[in-house]
Write a protein that holds these residues in place. Sequence first.
Motif, mmCIF file in Angstrom:
data_model
loop_
_atom_site.group_PDB
_atom_site.id
_atom_site.type_symbol
_atom_site.label_atom_id
_atom_site.label_comp_id
_atom_site.label_asym_id
_atom_site.label_seq_id
_atom_site.Cartn_x
_atom_site.Cartn_y
_atom_site.Cartn_z
ATOM 1 N N PRO A 89 0.808 -1.167 0.091
ATOM 2 C CA PRO A 89 -0.087 0.013 -0.078
ATOM 3 C C PRO A 89 0.810 1.270 -0.153
ATOM 4 C CG PRO A 89 0.185 -1.061 2.096
ATOM 5 C CD PRO A 89 0.602 -1.999 1.068
ATOM 6 N N MET A 90 0.394 2.216 -0.795
ATOM 7 C CA MET A 90 0.988 3.771 -0.745
ATOM 8 C C MET A 90 0.280 4.637 -0.215
ATOM 9 S SD MET A 90 3.295 5.168 -4.080
ATOM 10 C CE MET A 90 3.795 6.907 -3.733
ATOM 11 N N VAL A 91 0.581 5.723 0.546
ATOM 12 C CA VAL A 91 -0.383 6.708 1.071
ATOM 13 C C VAL A 91 0.346 8.031 0.825
ATOM 14 C CG1 VAL A 91 -1.228 7.517 3.261
ATOM 15 C CG2 VAL A 91 -1.053 5.162 2.929
ATOM 16 N N VAL A 92 -0.495 9.051 0.442
ATOM 17 C CA VAL A 92 -0.331 10.363 0.179
ATOM 18 C C VAL A 92 -0.972 11.111 0.789
ATOM 19 C CG1 VAL A 92 -0.033 12.189 -1.485
ATOM 20 C CG2 VAL A 92 0.541 9.716 -2.275
ATOM 21 N N PRO A 93 -0.448 11.541 2.085
ATOM 22 C CA PRO A 93 -1.395 12.128 3.130
ATOM 23 C C PRO A 93 -1.607 13.628 3.004
ATOM 24 C CG PRO A 93 0.662 11.882 4.127
ATOM 25 C CD PRO A 93 0.812 11.386 2.597
ATOM 26 N N ALA A 94 -2.726 14.203 3.622
ATOM 27 C CA ALA A 94 -2.692 15.636 3.673
ATOM 28 C C ALA A 94 -2.899 15.989 5.203
ATOM 29 C CB ALA A 94 -4.134 16.164 3.000
ATOM 30 N N PHE A 95 -2.744 17.094 5.644
ATOM 31 C CA PHE A 95 -2.566 17.738 7.034
ATOM 32 C C PHE A 95 -3.410 18.764 7.382
ATOM 33 C CE2 PHE A 95 1.468 15.469 5.777
ATOM 34 C CZ PHE A 95 1.703 14.600 6.738
ATOM 35 N N GLU A 96 -3.479 19.448 8.444
ATOM 36 C CA GLU A 96 -4.573 20.284 8.671
ATOM 37 C C GLU A 96 -4.181 21.557 8.013
ATOM 38 O OE1 GLU A 96 -7.653 21.631 10.427
ATOM 39 O OE2 GLU A 96 -6.791 19.828 11.224
#
Length: 561
Positions: free
Chosen positions: A98-105
Amino acid sequence: MLARPAALEALTSDPFDVVVIGGGITGAGCALDAASRGFSVALLEKRDFAAGTSSRSSKLVHGGLRYLQQFDVGLVREALLERQLLVALAPHLVRPLPMVVPAFEGTRLDRAVGVGLNMYDVLSVDKLRRPRVLRRRGNEDPDGEEWSPDRHRTIDGDDVIELLPALAGREPTSGYLFYDCQTDDARLVLTVLGEAERFGAVCANRLEVVELVDGGVRARDGESGEELVVRGDNVINATGVWADRVATHELHDEAEVPDIRPSRGTHVTLADADLSLRAWAIVPARAGRTIFALPWLGRTLVGTTDNDYEGDIDHVQPAEDDIAYLLEAVNGYFRLDLGLDDLTGAYAGVRPLISHGDRKKSVDISRKAELYETSSGMITITGGKLTTFRRMARMAVDRLVERDGREAPCRTHEIPLGMAIDPSELPRVEGVPKESYEALAARYGYAAHDVLAVARERGELAQPVVDGRPDLLAEVAFAARREQARSVGDVLLRRTRLGLLAATDLLAADGAPTEAVDRAARTLGREYGWDEVRVARERAAFADEAAAEGILVGASVGTRP
């Protein structure tokens, strides 16, 4: 695999249809492709199988999102098709990641990334023809279905943290989730070579081709120093970054020759406790570039750099600047304070990029596979990447088939690479740690039975090489008997991956070999009849090789006690 003495005898006794030069993934693929079409095949490797780029890659089997940014849709499509095939052909070695591209506040998920992932989805699945794989026991999914990547989707912050625990302190709000694959590159090479031998290929390491001769090649035995001639009607040069250095008089007399521009990729490994990941993360780095961090064999792998390289391509050390660059990126992104003392290993490899014009212009550098042919008939296949090795091999062997006027279609899309097995099906052996069974199944597939049979011979063979790691001393003996491992380095750097994952357990701060190296040397020595003097020499040789490869950051090159 044949024992090396038997392979040498076979190489000099009869002529072959094809001689393959190079024992990395491309050469192994060529040997399997040609042998499975009915050619008699000899493969010669000047050092050890996978000793070059094929043991120092990023361990990824993937399409390559960055190539979409460069609008190279064809290259991505080709790689994604191969990714899907390799998962079906070698499910124990090529596994979804799995690969994750996160976003933050305060930020939203990048729409451009979403568009790219939509395209990745389409190229991965929508038009994919399901491969017809010749099934052997262990290669079927429990439900009888092949893995297929899910379409990318959005996940919430809690799911991001579950997959990327190291980001918990940054409190991600959401993320994109999608899938690619990873592998153990050196084990993939050895598995492909094993299948090639099953079709009749004869493979030997430590044979350096020094000259093309009429009707074959002349090679020098790296152990005895003697020269021998291997007769063959055709020669395939599959030496990767060395492709323009084999039989140079042959290459440079031609108008169309590969002009290799090596590019160094540096990687480091870290303990999971220091950088805990369950998925692949893309990490922003300096100058608008990105690197990756992902879980691999119980460690966290961080890489890679991509810089021009002009040094020794036989022993490529991680550059200090590159290591600092990688640590700076992960420290900034995950809000950590990791330093050189936290590294469990480091390595670097060189990619065989091909220059078509001005070597100073990146636009003139190709990452595609290319084939060349000299007037004498030698075929050179180079460029490309790990994921597309099977297609590269097919290109080279298709040319042979065309030249010979044969009716011999490629079969490698339907030939399983080893046999997968559930770890629970492996017999329990007294003394073997519980965690070793899963590692053995992932590394050897069904052949893990044979490794465990070795472990049953003597109590010490059931013990780990390094305390706390799953790699067994039985694997050292097995590597000598069945995989032509001739040195401690062969075992610790390529048959197992301890040199990359546990360098600090193998070497003291000054680079001297530890007790773990001594155990490996003595186990190998028992297989080959080494005396105490030879065991000591082999320990020192490993320390020198490890220093030359730079796996222990900060250790200097030189002979160790």
